[in-house]
Design an enzyme around this catalytic site. Sequence first.
Site, short mmCIF file in Angstrom:
data_model
loop_
_atom_site.label_atom_id
_atom_site.label_comp_id
_atom_site.label_asym_id
_atom_site.label_seq_id
_atom_site.Cartn_x
_atom_site.Cartn_y
_atom_site.Cartn_z
CE LYS A 64 7.68 11.11 3.81
NZ LYS A 64 8.74 10.83 4.80
CB ILE A 65 3.42 10.20 -3.32
CG1 ILE A 65 2.02 9.85 -2.81
CG2 ILE A 65 3.67 9.54 -4.68
CD1 ILE A 65 0.88 10.33 -3.71
#
Length: 361
Positions: A139-140
């Site tokens: 997750k970014i």
Amino acid sequence: MTTIDELAQLGTSTWLDDLSRDRLESGNLKELISTKSIVGVTTNPAIFATAMTQGTAYDDDFAQLKAERAKADEAVYSLAIDDVRNACDVFQETFEKSGGKDGRVSIEVDPRISDDADATIAQARELWNRVGRDNVMIKIPATDGSMSAISEALADGISVNVTLIFSLERYKEVIEAFKTGIRRAKENDLDISKIHSVASFFVSRVDVEIDKRLEKIGSDEALALRGKAGVANAQQAYALYLSELENASDLPEGTNLQRPLWASTGVKNPEYAPTLYVSELAGPNTVNTMPEKTIDATLESDSLHGDTLTNTAEESAQVLRDIAAIGVDLDDVFAQLEREGVEKFVDAWNELLESVTPRLT
């Protein structure tokens, strides 16, 4: 045939927005897969903060990490990576049966570095390698500072969950970052059929903030628009997905389209139906990640009424125009929500580090 199964037939995969050592060791996660048709998991700093500060499941690990003189952030990621790796193994069969679309488990980069693209991509690579499972997603956050890291990760063959998306303008940037990353992965001779991505569009937080502003305006017209912005905004995002991705001609053959993922789908206002952000956001090639309370409410309901995403562009655009016309500054709302979203995860992360430090000293 459950309501979750009906969602799947409409094209929406249901993921659980929660993970803990207790869920893994008790067999609860396996049970959710078999009895509630859950096909993936998302995590965030707040979820791990809750998991690691309650109960005794992590006691032995903390004792070992203390003996190793681990620092708080190293210890937290060590425990989180173990949980995510084990969850990936639980979902391996789902992953294989879905051809890689589902059976995914997400783990997030440190939210404190969201404005540093170099640090973000470095940690994304580290997490990808340390988890060591093909069905992990990194997750970014969709912030200015992290946008190039999204492309870099995809170009490396890392499957990415782009999180904290609130506005259509930001989503456009996310789509371009996805396209750039996939094209570069192809140029790097990677097998792009193994790269998957989702774009996590937050829903309930939009209603919380806009409802507050509508109530401040206070007119009958304003009050009548409460509870409509979150769904309309997400439906607009889906329309953008259809035009910019599903009908795109500038992606390499074999690309897995980045699916819209509806996040923050637990209803915050008890006056709204508990399945509002489920029944009104059902449609092809999407994901809905739900807290277990929302999953149970969905299973207990018969509120689905078909595809509520396709062919909603005109009506949902009008809802947002009406809200803007009555005096709500949508650009300001979305900027505030993005800023607060990062701050909330940073706060949760810092609170977690503070809480585990005494256990390591």
